[in-house]
Design an enzyme around this catalytic site. Structure first.
Site, PDB file in Angstrom:
ATOM      1  N   ASP A 284     -10.383   3.566  -3.011  1.00 15.03           N
ATOM      2  CA  ASP A 284     -11.073   2.366  -2.519  1.00 15.03           C
ATOM      3  C   ASP A 284     -12.519   2.267  -3.002  1.00 15.03           C
ATOM      4  OD1 ASP A 284      -8.725   2.089  -1.213  1.00 15.03           O
ATOM      5  OD2 ASP A 284      -9.611   1.821   0.777  1.00 15.03           O
TER       6      ASP A 284
ATOM      7  N   ASP B  39       0.828  -1.207   0.000  1.00 11.74           N
ATOM      8  CA  ASP B  39       0.000   0.000   0.000  1.00 11.74           C
ATOM      9  C   ASP B  39       0.869   1.267   0.000  1.00 11.74           C
ATOM     10  OD1 ASP B  39      -2.424   1.428   0.149  1.00 11.74           O
ATOM     11  OD2 ASP B  39      -3.291  -0.055   1.499  1.00 11.74           O
TER      12      ASP B  39
ATOM     13  N   TRP C  40      -3.227   3.553  -5.501  1.00 21.40           N
ATOM     14  CA  TRP C  40      -4.526   4.183  -5.824  1.00 21.40           C
ATOM     15  C   TRP C  40      -4.483   5.078  -7.066  1.00 21.40           C
ATOM     16  CZ3 TRP C  40      -2.533   6.634  -1.034  1.00 21.40           C
ATOM     17  CH2 TRP C  40      -2.531   5.748   0.043  1.00 21.40           C
ATOM     18  N   GLY C  41      -3.533   4.872  -7.957  1.00 16.57           N
ATOM     19  CA  GLY C  41      -3.418   5.742  -9.136  1.00 16.57           C
ATOM     20  C   GLY C  41      -2.756   7.073  -8.832  1.00 16.57           C
TER      21      GLY C  41
HETATM   22  C1  GAL Z   1      -6.187   1.151   1.587  1.00 17.30           C
HETATM   23  C2  GAL Z   1      -6.294   0.175   0.427  1.00 17.30           C
HETATM   24  C3  GAL Z   1      -7.342  -0.869   0.765  1.00 17.30           C
HETATM   25  C4  GAL Z   1      -6.945  -1.578   2.038  1.00 17.30           C
HETATM   26  C5  GAL Z   1      -6.696  -0.571   3.169  1.00 17.30           C
HETATM   27  C6  GAL Z   1      -6.110  -1.239   4.407  1.00 17.30           C
HETATM   28  O1  GAL Z   1      -5.216   2.082   1.308  1.00 17.30           O
HETATM   29  O2  GAL Z   1      -6.613   0.858  -0.742  1.00 17.30           O
HETATM   30  O3  GAL Z   1      -7.512  -1.761  -0.300  1.00 17.30           O
HETATM   31  O4  GAL Z   1      -5.804  -2.338   1.802  1.00 17.30           O
HETATM   32  O5  GAL Z   1      -5.809   0.441   2.761  1.00 17.30           O
HETATM   33  O6  GAL Z   1      -5.868  -0.320   5.430  1.00 17.30           O
END
Ligand code: GAL
Length: 375
Positions: A183, A126, A161-162
């Site tokens: 998300d 992430d 996230w792009g």
């Molecule tokens: C976000 C991610 C999600 C999930 C989440 C966990 O940044 O886009 O898919 O992994 O974190 O905290």
């Protein structure tokens, strides 16, 4: 390591978020096999955020949460592997994961080594808590190198996230898939937003480094972490799955497969639709008709010479779509007609010359596979 088809599997985040433990993961592993998901191609079982202790050990290694995972990750990975599945885990390029657990910044090589020892096959990485002065591409490259040198084949699933124009640099990093949007939530508007973003970046998808449109919400029905009450109909879930499959996104189930309705299962396990997603040639689709009301027809060529027409009606009204074969390059001089098969109805629609007209309900979709035959 080369990944030739969009990865498929299950991920814990959409439904369970921090509510994960060894028993849940084992139950999911059992269901992936017993309910036919593995047979359809869903072979990665990925634990998302919130699996570790808040502190690393004295050697600087990540430590699985003692309460949630009392037998550690190696034992759990062994169980997952014994079912014929592959095991995935989660970290971040920054100092902390998005939920505040320790992450991999400046621990990339030690983490890669730890994951390899545990038998990890897939790492979702992430983008939270990235030090501002650091370049995201450099951090994904660093982990790409760490994984490529850890002695085990581990898929790298980037999740930025792009942001920072991910599509421009991600293929240089060693990532095998990359999240192109923020998300998803369990609502048609979220599906529509993600779909619309793809219109600007779908050319950047490709074999070896797949554009990940986020985990699926099919069948969430308002339950779980990103669940939203009464926000999606079965038809809308089908549209969601059609789009993800057609665009060649990884297909990671996010709903609770222990309690799935037959309608949900029928969507997630439609092998003819999955075959489009997993097509060996992995050709880029093109937009045939893009209407201002967000109702579109796309075309994608298949490895065996077939063509798939993807109808995605994101508008709030029923729409009639004429497709003229000249527009897909098949004018009269070619001497061919199209034999059409509806991949959701699972029925033949007959043979057509020059034009095919069909209607699609509001928020609905159609996937029609066309075989070229001589007139
Ligand atoms: C976000 C991610 C999600 C999930 C989440 C966990 O940044 O886009 O898919 O992994 O974190 O905290």
């Amino acid at each position: 390591m080369i990944v030739t088809k969009p990865p498929m599997g299950w991920n814990s985040w959409n439904t369970f978020a921090h509510n994960i433990d060894e028993n849940l993961i084992k139950e999911i592993a059992d269901k992936m096999v017993d309910e036919g998901y593995l047979e359809c191609g869903y072979d990665y079982l990925v634990i998302d955020d919130c699996w570790s202790e808040l502190k690393r050990d004295e050697q600087g290694r990540l430590v699985p949460d003692h309460v949630k995972f009392p037998n550690g990750m190696k034992a759990l990975a062994d169980y997952v592997h014994s079912k014929g599945l592959k095991f995935g885990i989660y970290s971040c390029v920054g100092n902390y994961t998005c939920a505040g657990y320790p992450a991999s910044f400046e621990y990339e090589f030690i983490d890669a080594e730890t994951f390899a020892e545990w038998g990890v096959d897939y790492l979702k990485l992430d983008y939270c808590y990235k030090p501002q002065s650091e370049d995201g591409a450099k951090l994904y490259r660093r982990m790409g190198l760490a994984l490529a040198n850890c002695g085990r084949d581990i898929v790298l699933s980037a999740c930025s996230w792009g942001a920072d124009e991910t599509h421009r640099w991600i293929k240089s990093t060693g990532s095998h898939l990359w999240r192109s949007t923020g998300d998803i939530v369990d609502c048609f508007s979220s599906i529509r937003d993600i779909y619309n973003i793809q219109k600007g970046i779908y050319e950047y998808n490709g074999q070896g480094c797949f554009n990940d449109m986020d985990m699926l919400i099919v069948g969430m029905g308002g339950k779980g972490h990103v669940g939203r009450e009464n926000c999606c109909t079965t038809e809308e879930y089908r549209t969601h799955f059609s789009i993800w499959a057609f665009f060649g996104s990884p297909l990671m189930i996010g709903s609770d497969i222990r309690t799935q309705t037959p309608e949900t299962k029928a969507i997630l396990q439609n092998k003819a639709v999955i075959a489009v997603n997993q097509d060996a040639a992995y050709r880029q689709p093109y937009l045939l008709t893009g209407r201002p009301d967000n109702a579109d027809v796309w075309v994608r060529h298949m490895e065996n010479g077939d063509i798939v027409l993807g109808y995605f009606n994101m508008s709030d009204n029923e729409v009639g779509f004429p497709v003229s074969f000249t527009d897909i390059g098949l004018n009269r001089s070619t001497g061919v007609k199209l034999r059409l098969f509806d991949l959701w109805e699972m029925k033949s629609l007959g043979e057509f010359e020059d034009i095919f007209v069909t209607g699609v309900p509001a928020h609905g979709s159609k996937l029609i596979r066309a075989r070229l035959v001589k007139k």
